[in-house]
Design a protein around this motif. Structure first.
Motif, PDB file in Angstrom:
ATOM      1  N   THR A   7       1.228  -1.527   0.408  1.00 56.97           N
ATOM      2  CA  THR A   7      -0.238  -0.047  -0.205  1.00 56.97           C
ATOM      3  C   THR A   7       0.448   1.622  -0.053  1.00 56.97           C
ATOM      4  O   THR A   7       1.878   0.610   0.144  1.00 56.97           O
ATOM      5  N   VAL A   8       0.510   2.553  -0.551  1.00 55.98           N
ATOM      6  CA  VAL A   8       0.805   3.857  -0.286  1.00 55.98           C
ATOM      7  C   VAL A   8      -0.085   4.815   0.280  1.00 55.98           C
ATOM      8  O   VAL A   8      -1.519   4.678   0.057  1.00 55.98           O
ATOM      9  N   LEU A   9       0.627   5.615   0.731  1.00 56.58           N
ATOM     10  CA  LEU A   9       0.194   6.939   1.481  1.00 56.58           C
ATOM     11  C   LEU A   9       1.363   7.378   0.905  1.00 56.58           C
ATOM     12  O   LEU A   9       1.919   7.795   0.780  1.00 56.58           O
ATOM     13  N   LYS A  10       0.633   9.180   0.891  1.00 60.32           N
ATOM     14  CA  LYS A  10       1.593  10.339   0.409  1.00 60.32           C
ATOM     15  C   LYS A  10       1.560  11.470   1.529  1.00 60.32           C
ATOM     16  O   LYS A  10       0.341  11.962   2.082  1.00 60.32           O
ATOM     17  N   GLN A  11       2.588  12.155   2.182  1.00 55.76           N
ATOM     18  CA  GLN A  11       1.909  12.999   2.876  1.00 55.76           C
ATOM     19  C   GLN A  11       3.397  13.667   3.496  1.00 55.76           C
ATOM     20  O   GLN A  11       5.171  13.136   3.172  1.00 55.76           O
ATOM     21  N   GLY A  12       3.695  14.890   3.850  1.00 57.73           N
ATOM     22  CA  GLY A  12       5.009  15.552   3.957  1.00 57.73           C
ATOM     23  C   GLY A  12       6.515  14.739   2.731  1.00 57.73           C
ATOM     24  O   GLY A  12       7.177  15.267   2.639  1.00 57.73           O
ATOM     25  N   GLY A  13       5.214  15.486   1.453  1.00 62.41           N
ATOM     26  CA  GLY A  13       6.090  15.488  -0.092  1.00 62.41           C
ATOM     27  C   GLY A  13       6.368  14.087   0.072  1.00 62.41           C
ATOM     28  O   GLY A  13       7.701  14.400  -1.290  1.00 62.41           O
ATOM     29  N   LEU A  14       6.416  12.888   0.881  1.00 57.92           N
ATOM     30  CA  LEU A  14       7.104  11.904   0.598  1.00 57.92           C
ATOM     31  C   LEU A  14       5.637  10.780   0.563  1.00 57.92           C
ATOM     32  O   LEU A  14       4.981  11.180   0.781  1.00 57.92           O
ATOM     33  N   TYR A  15       6.357   9.358  -0.009  1.00 61.10           N
ATOM     34  CA  TYR A  15       5.237   8.690  -0.697  1.00 61.10           C
ATOM     35  C   TYR A  15       5.734   7.816   0.205  1.00 61.10           C
ATOM     36  O   TYR A  15       7.062   7.484   0.695  1.00 61.10           O
ATOM     37  N   HIS A  16       4.728   7.225   1.122  1.00 62.54           N
ATOM     38  CA  HIS A  16       4.879   5.761   2.329  1.00 62.54           C
ATOM     39  C   HIS A  16       4.478   5.254   2.047  1.00 62.54           C
ATOM     40  O   HIS A  16       3.082   4.101   2.028  1.00 62.54           O
TER      41      HIS A  16
END
Length: 221
Positions: free
Chosen positions: A111-120
Motif C-alpha cells: 500500500t502507499v500514502l503520501k504525506q510531507g512530500g514523501l510516498y510512504h
C-alpha cells in the motif's frame, strides 16, 4: 474499495478457470452493494507475463489516488507492482504498469500514502501462517520509486500473545483525521487452536503516528 463517478468499485482476488490468480472489480451504487462483478478480470497472470512484469500471484489489490486525481492499483505476491487505472475505474492503462523496486523482503499486500512530500509504502513479509508475519516500511520521492527501505512498523509482541501481525490497510478516519492501520493477527487467546493458527484470525486497528523526522513510527502493540 474506491469511490468515483458516484459509484463504488470493489477490487478483489479471484481465480481463472485454469487456476491462475487474478484481480477482478465489481461495481455498486453504495458501499454495501449489491455489487456486480465485471465479466472479465482486471489483472491476470497472462497479462503480466505479456507486459514483462515479475509476479508470483496477482493478488492483494490496494488503491491510491494521486493529488491530481489519477487512481492507481498496487498489488502483488513475491513481487510488487503498480498500474494506473482508467478513468472508468474498471480498466488499466497497461503502458503505466511497472514493478516496484526496493520492497525489502516483500511477500504481498503493498500500500502507499503520501504525506510531507514523501510516498510512504508499507507491505507484508514472511507468510500469513507464520507468527513472524509482519509489515515493513519504506519511502520514495516518486510514486513509482525507487523505494528506500526503513524498518518494520508492525510486528509481533510475544509477551502479549500477539502474533502474525500483517496484511493491513491504512485509512484516514474522516471524523478526526487520524490515520489508522487495520490488520489481522492470530486469534487470541492462542490456546483456542492447536494448529493452523495463521488461518484463525482476528482483525485489529491501531493509530498511525509520524515522528519529528516525518517517518511513520512503529506501531506499539
Amino acid at each position: 474499495m474506491a469511490s468515483r463517478n458516484e459509484k463504488f468499485y470493489f477490487y478483489f482476488c479471484g481465480k481463472m478457470r485454469n487456476g491462475d490468480s487474478a484481480i477482478g472489480v465489481a461495481v455498486a451504487d453504495t458501499p454495501i452493494g449489491p455489487f456486480l462483478a465485471e465479466s472479465q478480470p482486471l489483472i491476470t497472470m497472462e497479462q503480466l507475463k505479456r507486459l514483462g512484469i515479475a509476479m508470483g500471484q496477482a493478488i492483494d489489490p490496494s488503491i491510491y489516488v494521486e493529488d491530481d486525481g489519477r487512481p492507481y492499483l498496487l498489488f502483488g505476491n513475491g513481487h510488487g507492482a503498480i498500474v494506473e487505472l482508467g478513468e472508468d475505474m474498471i480498466s488499466v492503462v497497461e503502458d503505466t504498469m511497472s514493478n516496484l523496486a526496493g520492497l525489502h523482503d516483500f511477500r504481498e499486500a503493498v500500500t502507499v500514502l503520501k504525506q510531507g512530500g514523501l510516498y510512504h509504502f508499507t507491505w507484508s513479509c514472511d507468510d500469513t501462517g507464520s507468527e513472524d508475519y509482519h509489515v515493513n516500511y519504506g519511502t520514495a520521492e516518486q510514486l513509482y520509486g525507487p523505494i528506500t527501505y526503513r524498518y518494520p512498523i508492525l510486528s509481533k509482541n510475544v509477551e502479549k500473545g500477539m502474533l502474525g501481525t500483517g496484511h493491513h490497510c491504512i485509512f484516514n478516519e474522516n471524523e478526526t483525521g487520524q490515520l489508522r492501520i487495520a490488520y489481522h493477527r492470530f486469534v487470541t487467546p492462542l490456546s483456542r487452536f492447536s494448529s493452523g493458527k495463521g488461518y484463525h484470525r482476528e482483525i485489529c486497528m491501531d493509530p498511525i503516528l509520524f515522528g519529528k523526522d516525518g517517518l511513520i513510527q512503529p506501531v506499539i502493540l
